[in-house]
Motif scaffolding. Structure first.
Motif: not given
Length: 262
Positions: A195-196, A198-201, A217-222
């Motif tokens: 997850l880290l 992915m958050n950097l990406a 996008i970020g929250f649903p994807l995470t």
């Protein structure tokens, strides 16, 4: 007609009261039997039943009046032994709760909390979910029977009146508390790492394309990736818990051996 002397009454009371307080203190402090959802009457009833079972098997008790300062000291000693063992077992379960807190925060579910009666405060829903699974696995592994056997065997290794609890025992418990953070991080590390990254990406993508906001996008994807990774983690969750419980039982045995030292 039966006649009882005061000495006999004192002996009968001592053979019940002192082991009852050790067993009941453990039941209250332990994570499963001490759960807030279990009524107090059930805990007391279980403590009485176990005490009646173990009373005839006790080694010789000290000739100390129950209602005296020395008897009060023995009473406090039994409470400390029972609470120490139950508290160590509770720390084992706190490993999973800590891992759930780490995972929930990284998935963006830090706001999704609910009241946990066992700890008396709000906890992340992922933490509560993992904790419930751990309780079921503990029953499946017959851990409750193992730890009860350990507690009942303490009356042989730690006889009533023959224990001098050293300060090193409490230091040992404090050092073992580090397992909550180390093992909890070890359990959650695969998810945290994925997850880290992915958050950097997502951060880099947001800088290159500002219209792709984190909330859209970020929250649903995470959240989706986190749930998928949790499904993968569950395949190795049972072996991890088995090692965790075994380590907890071994530490309790080490703690009892440290208490038995003089």
């Amino acid at each position: 007609m039966f006649d009882f002397t005061s000495v006999q009454m004192q002996a009968w009371m001592a053979s019940f009261i002192w082991p009852f307080f050790r067993i009941t203190a453990f039941l209250v402090a332990a994570p499963l039997m001490g759960h807030a959802a279990i009524p107090v009457k059930v805990k007391l009833g279980l403590g009485v039943a176990l005490t009646i079972f173990i009373a005839p098997l006790l080694p010789p008790l000290p000739q100390v009046p129950v209602f005296s300062m020395a008897g009060l000291g023995l009473l406090v000693e039994q409470l400390l032994i029972g609470i120490a063992i139950g508290f160590c077992m509770r720390m084992v379960f706190s490993v999973v709760q800590a891992a759930g807190e780490y995972i929930g925060m990284q998935m963006g579910l830090g706001f999704a909390t609910s009241y946990s009666a066992d700890i008396g405060t709000n906890s992340v829903i992922i933490s509560k979910f993992l904790y419930q699974i751990t309780l079921l696995m503990f029953l499946a592994f017959s851990g409750h029977l193992v730890v009860l056997e350990i507690v009942l065997n303490t009356f042989t290794s730690l006889p009533i009146g023959g224990v001098e609890i050293q300060p090193s025992v409490w230091k040992l418990i404090a050092l073992y508390a580090g397992t909550i953070f180390s093992s909890g991080l070890l359990l959650s590390l695969p998810l945290l790492g994925a997850l880290l990254m992915m958050n950097l990406a997502m951060g880099i993508l947001n800088r290159s394309a500002p219209q792709l906001t984190v909330f859209s996008i970020g929250f649903p994807l995470t959240l989706t990736v986190g749930l998928i990774l949790m499904m993968v983690m569950m395949t190795s969750f049972a072996p991890f818990l088995e090692r965790l419980f075994s380590g907890g039982f071994q530490f309790i045995q080490t703690l009892i051996a440290a208490m038995a030292e003089k």
